[in-house]
Design an enzyme around this catalytic site. Structure first.
Site, PDB file in Angstrom:
ATOM      1  N   HIS A 116       0.857  -1.180   0.000  1.00 55.99           N
ATOM      2  CA  HIS A 116       0.000   0.000   0.000  1.00 55.99           C
ATOM      3  C   HIS A 116       0.899   1.238   0.000  1.00 55.99           C
ATOM      4  O   HIS A 116       2.037   1.199   0.489  1.00 55.99           O
ATOM      5  CB  HIS A 116      -0.873   0.033   1.247  1.00 55.99           C
ATOM      6  CG  HIS A 116      -1.973  -0.983   1.252  1.00 55.99           C
ATOM      7  ND1 HIS A 116      -3.102  -0.836   2.017  1.00 55.99           N
ATOM      8  CD2 HIS A 116      -2.114  -2.161   0.592  1.00 55.99           C
ATOM      9  CE1 HIS A 116      -3.896  -1.867   1.833  1.00 55.99           C
ATOM     10  NE2 HIS A 116      -3.314  -2.695   0.971  1.00 55.99           N
ATOM     11  N   GLU A 138       0.899   3.854   1.834  1.00 55.00           N
ATOM     12  CA  GLU A 138       1.352   4.268   3.161  1.00 55.00           C
ATOM     13  C   GLU A 138       2.540   3.439   3.638  1.00 55.00           C
ATOM     14  O   GLU A 138       3.498   3.985   4.194  1.00 55.00           O
ATOM     15  CB  GLU A 138       0.215   4.121   4.188  1.00 55.00           C
ATOM     16  CG  GLU A 138      -1.014   4.938   3.881  1.00 55.00           C
ATOM     17  CD  GLU A 138      -2.101   4.187   3.142  1.00 55.00           C
ATOM     18  OE1 GLU A 138      -3.282   4.385   3.465  1.00 55.00           O
ATOM     19  OE2 GLU A 138      -1.778   3.391   2.228  1.00 55.00           O
ATOM     20  N   CYS A 145      -6.364   1.919   5.796  1.00 58.28           N
ATOM     21  CA  CYS A 145      -6.976   0.662   6.240  1.00 58.28           C
ATOM     22  C   CYS A 145      -6.377   0.265   7.593  1.00 58.28           C
ATOM     23  O   CYS A 145      -5.433   0.897   8.078  1.00 58.28           O
ATOM     24  CB  CYS A 145      -6.708  -0.420   5.188  1.00 58.28           C
ATOM     25  SG  CYS A 145      -4.988  -0.974   5.142  1.00 58.28           S
ATOM     26  N   CYS A 152      -2.494  -0.294   7.489  1.00 57.50           N
ATOM     27  CA  CYS A 152      -1.727   0.947   7.362  1.00 57.50           C
ATOM     28  C   CYS A 152      -1.837   1.802   8.622  1.00 57.50           C
ATOM     29  O   CYS A 152      -0.858   2.424   9.036  1.00 57.50           O
ATOM     30  CB  CYS A 152      -2.177   1.719   6.126  1.00 57.50           C
ATOM     31  SG  CYS A 152      -1.739   0.860   4.594  1.00 57.50           S
TER      32      CYS A 152
END
Length: 152
Positions: free
Chosen positions: A53, A55, A83, A86
């Site tokens: 992801h 992040e 999410c 993260c």
């Protein structure tokens, strides 16, 4: 223009890179003392890895740059509400504040749903602000998913 909007525009540029590569268009930028430490975009499809992801990639890059796993005093700007995975990484990295654009009503783990950054059992608290350039961030995501549905 506010700093939050300035840096969210940088995160949006990262999200557009992901969009152009067929990745879900999410971008992240980590800033400390007004300077960008790291920027990243989603790479789950290209890497065949669920943890890539924006992040997480940005945190990894920033930690390498400062040569420390702690990013105390740093702020993250991300185009979609993080999410749970993260949000956990954000807290573990000791990031001071997260600014996000679009709310993720289903699985958002900052303000929408789980609010993991504020969990009482954690030894670090991260501040959060949602809705920064929300329209631009959510429009890009909607455009991406509409084009995916049309091509199926």
């Amino acid at each position: 223009m506010k700093n939050s909007e300035k840096f969210m525009k940088k995160a949006l540029k990262q999200a557009i890179k992901a969009y152009d590569l067929g990745e879900v268009p999410i971008g992240a930028v980590i800033v400390k003392d007004g300077a960008i430490l790291a920027s990243a975009y989603n790479k789950r499809n290209a890497s065949n890895c669920a943890t890539k992801h924006a992040e997480i990639i940005a945190i990894e890059k920033a930690c390498k740059k400062v040569k420390d796993w702690r990013l105390e005093g740093a702020e993250m700007y991300v185009t979609l509400e993080p999410c749970p995975m993260c949000a956990g990484a954000i807290v573990n990295a000791r990031i001071k504040k997260v600014y996000f654009g679009a709310y993720e009503r289903k699985s958002g783990a900052v303000l929408s749903n789980h609010q993991l950054l504020f969990h009482g059992g954690l030894n670090h608290k991260t501040e959060a602000e949602g809705g920064v350039l929300e329209n631009e961030c959510s429009t890009l995501l909607k455009k991406f998913f509409e084009s995916k549905r049309k091509s199926e």
